[in-house]
Write a protein that holds these residues in place. Sequence first.
Motif, PDB file in Angstrom:
ATOM      1  N   LYS A 195       0.089   9.438   0.120  1.00 43.19           N
ATOM      2  CA  LYS A 195      -1.049   8.625   0.536  1.00 43.19           C
ATOM      3  C   LYS A 195      -2.274   9.467   0.895  1.00 43.19           C
ATOM      4  O   LYS A 195      -2.182  10.365   1.728  1.00 43.19           O
ATOM      5  CB  LYS A 195      -0.667   7.801   1.775  1.00 43.19           C
ATOM      6  CG  LYS A 195       0.386   6.744   1.541  1.00 43.19           C
ATOM      7  CD  LYS A 195       0.032   5.752   0.444  1.00 43.19           C
ATOM      8  CE  LYS A 195      -1.250   4.980   0.703  1.00 43.19           C
ATOM      9  NZ  LYS A 195      -1.591   4.105  -0.454  1.00 43.19           N
TER      10      LYS A 195
ATOM     11  N   GLU B  55      -2.399  -5.625  -3.119  1.00 41.08           N
ATOM     12  CA  GLU B  55      -1.436  -5.149  -2.130  1.00 41.08           C
ATOM     13  C   GLU B  55      -0.702  -6.334  -1.514  1.00 41.08           C
ATOM     14  O   GLU B  55      -1.314  -7.313  -1.077  1.00 41.08           O
ATOM     15  CB  GLU B  55      -2.138  -4.298  -1.063  1.00 41.08           C
ATOM     16  CG  GLU B  55      -2.542  -2.947  -1.675  1.00 41.08           C
ATOM     17  CD  GLU B  55      -3.079  -1.921  -0.698  1.00 41.08           C
ATOM     18  OE1 GLU B  55      -3.128  -0.738  -1.082  1.00 41.08           O
ATOM     19  OE2 GLU B  55      -3.460  -2.276   0.431  1.00 41.08           O
TER      20      GLU B  55
ATOM     21  N   GLN C 157      -5.419  -6.032   4.611  1.00 38.07           N
ATOM     22  CA  GLN C 157      -5.800  -6.531   3.283  1.00 38.07           C
ATOM     23  C   GLN C 157      -4.594  -6.976   2.462  1.00 38.07           C
ATOM     24  O   GLN C 157      -4.743  -7.368   1.302  1.00 38.07           O
ATOM     25  CB  GLN C 157      -6.597  -5.452   2.524  1.00 38.07           C
ATOM     26  CG  GLN C 157      -5.798  -4.204   2.169  1.00 38.07           C
ATOM     27  CD  GLN C 157      -6.658  -3.050   1.701  1.00 38.07           C
ATOM     28  OE1 GLN C 157      -7.782  -2.886   2.152  1.00 38.07           O
ATOM     29  NE2 GLN C 157      -6.144  -2.246   0.781  1.00 38.07           N
TER      30      GLN C 157
ATOM     31  N   CYS D 150       0.866  -1.175   0.000  1.00 34.23           N
ATOM     32  CA  CYS D 150       0.000   0.000   0.000  1.00 34.23           C
ATOM     33  C   CYS D 150       0.910   1.234   0.000  1.00 34.23           C
ATOM     34  O   CYS D 150       0.812   2.080  -0.873  1.00 34.23           O
ATOM     35  CB  CYS D 150      -0.888  -0.035   1.249  1.00 34.23           C
ATOM     36  SG  CYS D 150      -1.992   1.366   1.374  1.00 34.23           S
TER      37      CYS D 150
ATOM     38  N   ASP E 104      -2.910  -0.359   5.703  1.00 37.53           N
ATOM     39  CA  ASP E 104      -3.663  -1.425   5.033  1.00 37.53           C
ATOM     40  C   ASP E 104      -3.111  -2.839   5.201  1.00 37.53           C
ATOM     41  O   ASP E 104      -3.241  -3.672   4.288  1.00 37.53           O
ATOM     42  CB  ASP E 104      -3.805  -1.103   3.529  1.00 37.53           C
ATOM     43  CG  ASP E 104      -4.907  -0.061   3.280  1.00 37.53           C
ATOM     44  OD1 ASP E 104      -5.615   0.296   4.245  1.00 37.53           O
ATOM     45  OD2 ASP E 104      -5.045   0.395   2.127  1.00 37.53           O
TER      46      ASP E 104
ATOM     47  N   HIS F 240      -8.461  -3.277  -1.942  1.00 40.23           N
ATOM     48  CA  HIS F 240      -9.368  -2.245  -1.413  1.00 40.23           C
ATOM     49  C   HIS F 240     -10.820  -2.679  -1.599  1.00 40.23           C
ATOM     50  O   HIS F 240     -11.701  -2.250  -0.866  1.00 40.23           O
ATOM     51  CB  HIS F 240      -9.098  -0.894  -2.083  1.00 40.23           C
ATOM     52  CG  HIS F 240      -7.744  -0.348  -1.726  1.00 40.23           C
ATOM     53  ND1 HIS F 240      -6.621  -0.634  -2.465  1.00 40.23           N
ATOM     54  CD2 HIS F 240      -7.336   0.416  -0.690  1.00 40.23           C
ATOM     55  CE1 HIS F 240      -5.570  -0.061  -1.891  1.00 40.23           C
ATOM     56  NE2 HIS F 240      -5.969   0.584  -0.813  1.00 40.23           N
TER      57      HIS F 240
HETATM   58 MN    MN Z   1      -4.063   0.676   0.390  1.00 40.89          MN
END
Ligand code: MN
Length: 344
Positions: free
Chosen positions: A134, A301, A315, A105, A312, A275
Amino acid sequence: MIVVMAEGATGAQIQEVQDRLAEVGYGAHLSRGEERTLVGAVGEAPPEKEAVMASLESLPFVERVIPVTKPYRLGLRAFRPEGTRFEVRGVPVGGDRLVVIAGPCSVETEGQIVGTATAVAGAGASLLRGGAFKPRTGPYSFQGLGREGLAMLERAREASGLAFITEVMDPRDVEVVAASADVLQIGARSMQNYTLLREVGRARVPVMLKRGLSATYDEWLQAAVYILAEGNDRLMLCERGIRTYETGTRNTLDLAAVPVLGELSHLPVIVDPSHGTGRTRYVPSMARAAVAAGAHGLMVEVHPDPTHAWTDGAQALSLDQFRGLMDELTPLAALCGRPVARAA
Ligand code: MN
Ligand code: PEP
């Protein structure tokens, strides 16, 4: 546009609609039915007069105004029936190869991004991802390493041979990011930042436009046209899930976007199951589903140590999990007629 007159509209009322169309530069084509008359607007109105058409609905003797053409000609399939294809440092996008974009990420340290890049390259990824700027919901959260992150991505590209994609959030940063990155990413939160869209439209670098959190296909494609209209047609779309009432996943991954946009538009469609679901364990199945649905690519990711990821982690796939996913995807993608694109 077609103006549907209310039932029983009088000749004078029909004439009034024709007059209003003439005022903004449209011709009128009448079609009288048993109960209703339709007035077709012929030609084009200048942009500042376009709203007049929709506002005809406020007249009591007009039932509806129906647009018949989509407001994004440059993005329509008919504009380029064979589909948009281009290369990113030798990696084909939009054709008969599946582009697998993998990486963390956020760029955290040089070791993290270089290590991830070489590992995903070894596993067969086509391109590297990593965020240096970001978009964070909280203003006090980690905002990315910025330019320092770009320099680390360049070193990761050198070490792995993978070209990279990274997000640009501010129109003032487009020049700097475009000088470093191989693909500019427009994040979901920026999909309607029209100044930014125009700026990346002027950049000589391919762009990936992510779908806004609650954008319709029409809104998404109109955003795409901001980029195309500036002359940048090396553009791909990315479905990353939309906000719905469902809370079981971070977003609701709308895989129907793949066939629908494939019909509506000539732009390649990439799917981001990371995401799109927000949970590591749901990523592989949605990645497979995206490939089966006909996506031109995936963006996932991947982190060398997901539980310590700065953003993140919930995920992210570990390096081993990504290798496992590639083992599954390689035969599946070939079976679906779009084998994985190798890095050049
Ligand atoms: Mn991300
Ligand atoms: C990302 O891909 O790094 C990202 C921030 O995703 P999105 O814009 O889709 O939320």
